[in-house]
Design a protein around this motif. Structure first.
Motif, PDB file in Angstrom:
ATOM      1  N   SER A   8       0.817  -1.215   0.000  1.00 30.18           N
ATOM      2  CA  SER A   8       0.000   0.000   0.000  1.00 30.18           C
ATOM      3  C   SER A   8       0.851   1.265   0.000  1.00 30.18           C
ATOM      4  O   SER A   8       0.328   2.364  -0.021  1.00 30.18           O
ATOM      5  CB  SER A   8      -0.899   0.010   1.238  1.00 30.18           C
ATOM      6  N   SER A   9       2.165   1.112  -0.004  1.00 29.60           N
ATOM      7  CA  SER A   9       3.050   2.254   0.231  1.00 29.60           C
ATOM      8  C   SER A   9       3.102   3.274  -0.903  1.00 29.60           C
ATOM      9  O   SER A   9       3.440   4.420  -0.666  1.00 29.60           O
ATOM     10  CB  SER A   9       4.464   1.767   0.539  1.00 29.60           C
ATOM     11  N   ARG A  10       2.783   2.893  -2.117  1.00 28.12           N
ATOM     12  CA  ARG A  10       2.830   3.830  -3.243  1.00 28.12           C
ATOM     13  C   ARG A  10       1.568   3.667  -4.088  1.00 28.12           C
ATOM     14  O   ARG A  10       1.299   2.585  -4.612  1.00 28.12           O
ATOM     15  CB  ARG A  10       4.072   3.551  -4.078  1.00 28.12           C
ATOM     16  N   ARG A  18       9.503  -7.408 -12.637  1.00 23.67           N
ATOM     17  CA  ARG A  18       8.922  -8.736 -12.843  1.00 23.67           C
ATOM     18  C   ARG A  18       7.401  -8.728 -12.739  1.00 23.67           C
ATOM     19  O   ARG A  18       6.754  -9.734 -12.986  1.00 23.67           O
ATOM     20  CB  ARG A  18       9.478  -9.728 -11.839  1.00 23.67           C
ATOM     21  N   GLY A  19       6.861  -7.609 -12.328  1.00 26.28           N
ATOM     22  CA  GLY A  19       5.422  -7.504 -12.163  1.00 26.28           C
ATOM     23  C   GLY A  19       5.041  -6.100 -11.766  1.00 26.28           C
ATOM     24  O   GLY A  19       5.886  -5.202 -11.708  1.00 26.28           O
ATOM     25  N   THR A  20       3.759  -5.910 -11.488  1.00 24.08           N
ATOM     26  CA  THR A  20       3.235  -4.584 -11.188  1.00 24.08           C
ATOM     27  C   THR A  20       2.437  -4.612  -9.895  1.00 24.08           C
ATOM     28  O   THR A  20       1.613  -5.507  -9.679  1.00 24.08           O
ATOM     29  CB  THR A  20       2.352  -4.085 -12.348  1.00 24.08           C
ATOM     30  N   ASN A  21       2.691  -3.608  -9.061  1.00 17.53           N
ATOM     31  CA  ASN A  21       1.907  -3.406  -7.844  1.00 17.53           C
ATOM     32  C   ASN A  21       0.841  -2.355  -8.138  1.00 17.53           C
ATOM     33  O   ASN A  21       1.127  -1.302  -8.703  1.00 17.53           O
ATOM     34  CB  ASN A  21       2.810  -2.915  -6.699  1.00 17.53           C
ATOM     35  N   PHE A  22      -0.391  -2.650  -7.776  1.00 16.10           N
ATOM     36  CA  PHE A  22      -1.503  -1.719  -7.944  1.00 16.10           C
ATOM     37  C   PHE A  22      -2.006  -1.327  -6.555  1.00 16.10           C
ATOM     38  O   PHE A  22      -2.254  -2.198  -5.716  1.00 16.10           O
ATOM     39  CB  PHE A  22      -2.651  -2.379  -8.723  1.00 16.10           C
ATOM     40  N   ALA A  23      -2.135  -0.024  -6.315  1.00 14.01           N
ATOM     41  CA  ALA A  23      -2.643   0.467  -5.033  1.00 14.01           C
ATOM     42  C   ALA A  23      -3.589   1.625  -5.288  1.00 14.01           C
ATOM     43  O   ALA A  23      -3.271   2.546  -6.043  1.00 14.01           O
ATOM     44  CB  ALA A  23      -1.490   0.901  -4.131  1.00 14.01           C
ATOM     45  N   ASP A  56      -7.236   2.667   4.227  1.00 14.02           N
ATOM     46  CA  ASP A  56      -8.120   2.939   3.087  1.00 14.02           C
ATOM     47  C   ASP A  56      -7.439   2.734   1.738  1.00 14.02           C
ATOM     48  O   ASP A  56      -7.891   3.247   0.719  1.00 14.02           O
ATOM     49  CB  ASP A  56      -8.654   4.380   3.177  1.00 14.02           C
ATOM     50  N   VAL A  57      -6.356   1.976   1.714  1.00 15.33           N
ATOM     51  CA  VAL A  57      -5.645   1.700   0.456  1.00 15.33           C
ATOM     52  C   VAL A  57      -5.786   0.215   0.126  1.00 15.33           C
ATOM     53  O   VAL A  57      -5.377  -0.658   0.896  1.00 15.33           O
ATOM     54  CB  VAL A  57      -4.155   2.092   0.549  1.00 15.33           C
ATOM     55  N   TRP A  58      -6.373  -0.042  -1.040  1.00 14.53           N
ATOM     56  CA  TRP A  58      -6.534  -1.402  -1.565  1.00 14.53           C
ATOM     57  C   TRP A  58      -5.302  -1.698  -2.411  1.00 14.53           C
ATOM     58  O   TRP A  58      -4.840  -0.844  -3.157  1.00 14.53           O
ATOM     59  CB  TRP A  58      -7.794  -1.477  -2.415  1.00 14.53           C
TER      60      TRP A  58
END
Length: 89
Positions: A8-10, A18-23, A56-58
């Motif tokens: 949830s940090s960004r 290698r992949g993608t973080n979605f927040a 409140d961060v998904w």
């Protein structure tokens, strides 16, 4: 493609080689889904429910999702009527 909780940090979509973080921030959502589309953005290929919420961060992390992937969010908010207008951003 492998799914993990992510971070949830960004906020936003952040590629890590290698992949993608979605927040995504949403104080009112009951559920958030990530929609992945084909290269033209016309056909939905997958819909993935965010597995984690930190305050409140998904957030979710997907391996093998590159920076050119077309995507959108589907946010389920109980305060918005089911038949309210929807918009593409």
């Amino acid at each position: 493609m492998r799914l993990t909780a992510g971070s949830s940090s960004r906020l936003g979509a952040c590629w890590h080689g290698r992949g993608t973080n979605f927040a995504l921030f949403s104080a009112n959502a009951q559920k958030v889904e990530l929609c992945l589309f084909d290269k033209q953005g016309r056909r939905e290929l997958a819909r993935i429910e965010f597995p984690e919420r930190t305050e409140d961060v998904w957030h979710v992390y997907l391996t093998d999702v590159s920076p050119v992937q077309r995507f959108g969010y589907l946010v389920h908010d109980p305060s918005v009527p089911q038949h309210a207008p929807r918009y593409h951003a």
